[in-house]
Enzyme design. Structure first.
Site, PDB file in Angstrom:
ATOM      1  N   ARG A 234      -5.613  -1.677   2.778  1.00  0.00           N
ATOM      2  CA  ARG A 234      -4.606  -1.083   1.915  1.00  0.00           C
ATOM      3  C   ARG A 234      -4.206  -1.500   0.533  1.00  0.00           C
ATOM      4  NH1 ARG A 234      -4.373   2.300   4.993  1.00  0.00           N
ATOM      5  NH2 ARG A 234      -2.876   3.170   6.360  1.00  0.00           N
ATOM      6  N   GLU A 263      -1.909   5.528  -5.243  1.00  0.00           N
ATOM      7  CA  GLU A 263      -2.723   6.565  -5.110  1.00  0.00           C
ATOM      8  C   GLU A 263      -2.447   8.054  -5.208  1.00  0.00           C
ATOM      9  OE1 GLU A 263      -4.243   5.785  -1.077  1.00  0.00           O
ATOM     10  OE2 GLU A 263      -5.120   3.793  -1.471  1.00  0.00           O
ATOM     11  N   HIS A 282     -10.034   6.211  -0.896  1.00  0.00           N
ATOM     12  CA  HIS A 282      -9.575   6.216   0.318  1.00  0.00           C
ATOM     13  C   HIS A 282      -9.919   7.056   1.473  1.00  0.00           C
ATOM     14  CE1 HIS A 282      -5.660   4.974   2.435  1.00  0.00           C
ATOM     15  NE2 HIS A 282      -6.547   4.786   3.230  1.00  0.00           N
TER      16      HIS A 282
END
Length: 409
Positions: A234, A263, A282
């Site tokens: 994360r 993000e 990601h």
């Protein structure tokens, strides 16, 4: 024992069609509308008992408040930081994830990035495309030490893969016992002892207040010179400003990030543009196999909970998990609470004797408050609801039977 009504489910993020098929076969009305705006979600959510998301939909307190009929929120994946679990719990809404569906994909992506940091492969590719024949020396994995922060499913798979490369694996986890680590040929070390000895560090923990900026400026100063760091967990676990400074100084030889504090990150970010940073958007769970698994698993878990068969993946319902194993006792305890509310409607203090740590007292209280008009009460929010109504109870361990006594103000 039926736990949920679960007649209508909304899927608000893109998900594999396997999920849709499972619900259709179970007679549940499913609406698939990915990419809803916040306003559209707020308008639609009151009509549904269940909501399934990935990482794009933000299920905040406002959404949960608007979801007057919502019983369960499912995350097709592992991380639930896009779901306000506190607000969900207070509303009596189950929060569920699929903890194993993307495990292998995330572990494989971690291994790919670890290998990429050895030779900084993206840079070599870019140079070659620009006509440069730059045969820069890299390093090998064999004989190096890798520190694994978080020894859950993903961390363990990464450890086994890296052992096959001849690496020494050391690790830390606040929950996994030292004996379990050692059974997997992982030397258990406290973080303070790990930093100076690791050639590589990989992160596999959730983002919590305790893990926010776990890798910070002070930690990076204590790491071995030239350490390589990978984060597929994360964003926010690594202090990105501190990482940039360490890349500039050479204290960190290379870093690979699949996740970021923001993000998507700003494209003009100095960190993102650094020549010794490898970045992916990601992608940890982004394989066809993982998406098929999590889609199917979240649907199956919804139905299993609806039918009272399993509470697997429920993150905020420990009492519910216990209650499912004893459906008859749960029903009886709740009915006792209903009876008590009729016999003693003004009672505010209860004393329940029985097995220590049992869910039975909470089931009694749920029945008591339900019959007094609190229709939103259940085993997820009973503690909060009881406090707000001024009703309290104490539990006393005594044999294996249960008795209830009441006290008036």
């Amino acid at each position: 024992m039926s736990i949920l009504k679960l007649k209508r489910v909304l899927v608000s993020d893109k998900i594999a069609s396997d999920c849709l098929q499972v619900f259709e076969n179970s007679g549940i009305d499913l609406t698939y509308e990915p990419c809803l705006s916040k306003t559209e979600l707020l308008n639609k959510i009151p009509d549904y008992n269940g909501l399934i998301v990935r990482s794009a939909t933000k299920v905040n307190a406002e959404v949960i408040k608007a979801a007057s009929n919502l019983e369960i929120i499912g995350r097709a994946g592992t991380g639930t930081d896009n779901i306000d679990a506190v607000a969900a719990s207070e509303a009596g809404v189950v929060v569920m994830n699929t903890p194993g569906g993307n495990t292998n994909s995330a572990a494989e992506h971690t291994c790919a990035l670890l290998l990429a940091t050895c030779r900084n492969l993206p840079n070599r590719h870019s140079e070659l495309m620009n006509g440069e024949w730059n045969r820069v020396n890299g390093i090998e994995l064999q004989g190096k030490t890798i520190g694994i922060i978080g020894l859950g499913r993903i961390g363990m798979i990464v450890a086994h893969r890296m052992q096959s490369f001849g690496m020494t694996t050391v690790g830390y986890d606040p929950i996994v016992p030292k004996t379990v680590a050692e059974e997997n040929d992982i030397g258990f070390m406290e973080l303070e002892d790990m930093w100076p000895v690791c050639d590589f560090i990989t992160i596999h923990v959730p983002l919590l207040p305790s893990t926010k900026h776990l890798i910070n400026r002070d930690v990076l100063k204590r790491c071995k010179k030239g350490v390589r760091i990978v984060n597929c967990a994360r964003g926010g676990i690594i202090d990105e400003d501190a990482l940039l400074d360490s890349l500039n100084s050479g204290d960190v030889a290379c870093a690979a990030l699949d996740v970021f504090e923001q993000e998507p990150p700003q494209t003009d970010s100095p960190l993102l543009q650094h020549s010794n940073l490898i970045a992916t958007p990601h992608l940890g769970a982004s394989t066809a196999e993982a998406q098929t698994r999590v889609a199917k698993e979240i649907a199956e878990q919804f139905i299993a909970l609806r039918d009272g068969k399993s509470a697997f993946g429920c993150l905020n319902a420990p009492l519910l998990r216990d209650a499912l194993s004893k459906p008859n006792e749960t029903k009886l305890a709740r009915n006792m609470g209903v009876l008590l509310s009729a016999l003693a409607p003004k009672a505010t203090v209860f004393e329940v004797t029985g097995e220590n740590g049992s869910f039975i007292p909470y089931a009694v209280m749920a029945g008591y408050l339900d019959n007094k008009g609190d229709k939103a009460v259940n085993l997820i929010n009973i503690k909060k609801r009881a406090d707000s109504c001024g009703v309290s109870f104490k539990s006393v361990a005594l044999l294996s039977s249960h008795e209830v006594s009441m006290k008036y103000p």
